[in-house]
Design a protein around this motif. Structure first.
Motif, mmCIF file in Angstrom:
data_model
loop_
_atom_site.group_PDB
_atom_site.id
_atom_site.type_symbol
_atom_site.label_atom_id
_atom_site.label_comp_id
_atom_site.label_asym_id
_atom_site.label_seq_id
_atom_site.Cartn_x
_atom_site.Cartn_y
_atom_site.Cartn_z
ATOM 1 N N ASN A 175 58.580 107.616 52.212
ATOM 2 C CA ASN A 175 59.710 108.366 51.672
ATOM 3 C C ASN A 175 59.999 109.608 52.521
ATOM 4 O O ASN A 175 61.144 109.981 52.742
ATOM 5 N N TRP A 176 58.918 110.229 53.013
ATOM 6 C CA TRP A 176 59.068 111.403 53.878
ATOM 7 C C TRP A 176 59.784 111.012 55.170
ATOM 8 O O TRP A 176 60.610 111.766 55.688
ATOM 9 N N GLU A 177 59.484 109.818 55.687
ATOM 10 C CA GLU A 177 60.168 109.328 56.887
ATOM 11 C C GLU A 177 61.672 109.199 56.639
ATOM 12 O O GLU A 177 62.484 109.456 57.519
ATOM 13 N N LYS A 178 62.036 108.801 55.411
ATOM 14 C CA LYS A 178 63.458 108.701 55.057
ATOM 15 C C LYS A 178 64.114 110.071 55.092
ATOM 16 O O LYS A 178 65.258 110.213 55.516
ATOM 17 N N MET A 179 63.390 111.081 54.620
ATOM 18 C CA MET A 179 63.920 112.451 54.672
ATOM 19 C C MET A 179 64.133 112.884 56.112
ATOM 20 O O MET A 179 65.147 113.455 56.465
ATOM 21 N N ARG A 180 63.128 112.583 56.941
ATOM 22 C CA ARG A 180 63.217 112.951 58.349
ATOM 23 C C ARG A 180 64.420 112.263 58.999
ATOM 24 O O ARG A 180 65.153 112.876 59.770
ATOM 25 N N ASP A 181 64.604 110.975 58.681
ATOM 26 C CA ASP A 181 65.755 110.230 59.219
ATOM 27 C C ASP A 181 67.063 110.862 58.763
ATOM 28 O O ASP A 181 68.017 110.935 59.530
ATOM 29 N N TYR A 182 67.078 111.300 57.511
ATOM 30 C CA TYR A 182 68.297 111.889 56.959
ATOM 31 C C TYR A 182 68.706 113.137 57.748
ATOM 32 O O TYR A 182 69.884 113.385 57.967
#
Ligand SMILES: [Zn+2]
Length: 107
Positions: A81-88
């Motif tokens: 989920n943190w990776e999704k934030m980073r991608d965002y």
């Protein structure tokens, strides 16, 4: 810079005191947090809630093994989920002038 942790949004200049976090922790500041999609925020909240209750359960000797296995799974989900934030927040490649202009107008 070592005593402050930058927000994962590279366009954001906010930082947090490193002393308040574990080493190598990444943070997202409150302002950027509120710009994240609701689903990402809800996922983070519910996973952290589950992680806290599993950590409480892990103290009990008869449940420790099971709890530790679940903690590993939850931590993996949190990481994803943190990776999704980073991608965002990933900065798209832009000409340098345009980037500076957007920062100036607050985008
Ligand atoms: Zn931020």
């Amino acid at each position: 810079m070592s005593d402050r942790i930058p927000c994962i949004n590279q366009r954001c200049r906010r930082t947090a005191p490193a002393s308040k976090y574990e080493p190598d922790t990444e943070i997202v500041c409150g302002k950027c947090w509120r710009t994240l999609p609701l689903l990402i925020r809800q996922t983070d909240r519910s996973l952290n809630k589950r992680l806290r209750s599993m950590k409480r359960l892990a103290i009990k000797p008869d449940r420790a093994d099971q709890a530790q296995r679940l903690i590993a799974v939850i931590e993996e989900d949190l990481h994803r989920n943190w990776e999704k934030m980073r991608d965002y927040f990933r900065v798209p490649d832009m000409p340098e002038g345009l980037d500076a202009f957007l920062a100036e107008v607050g985008l």
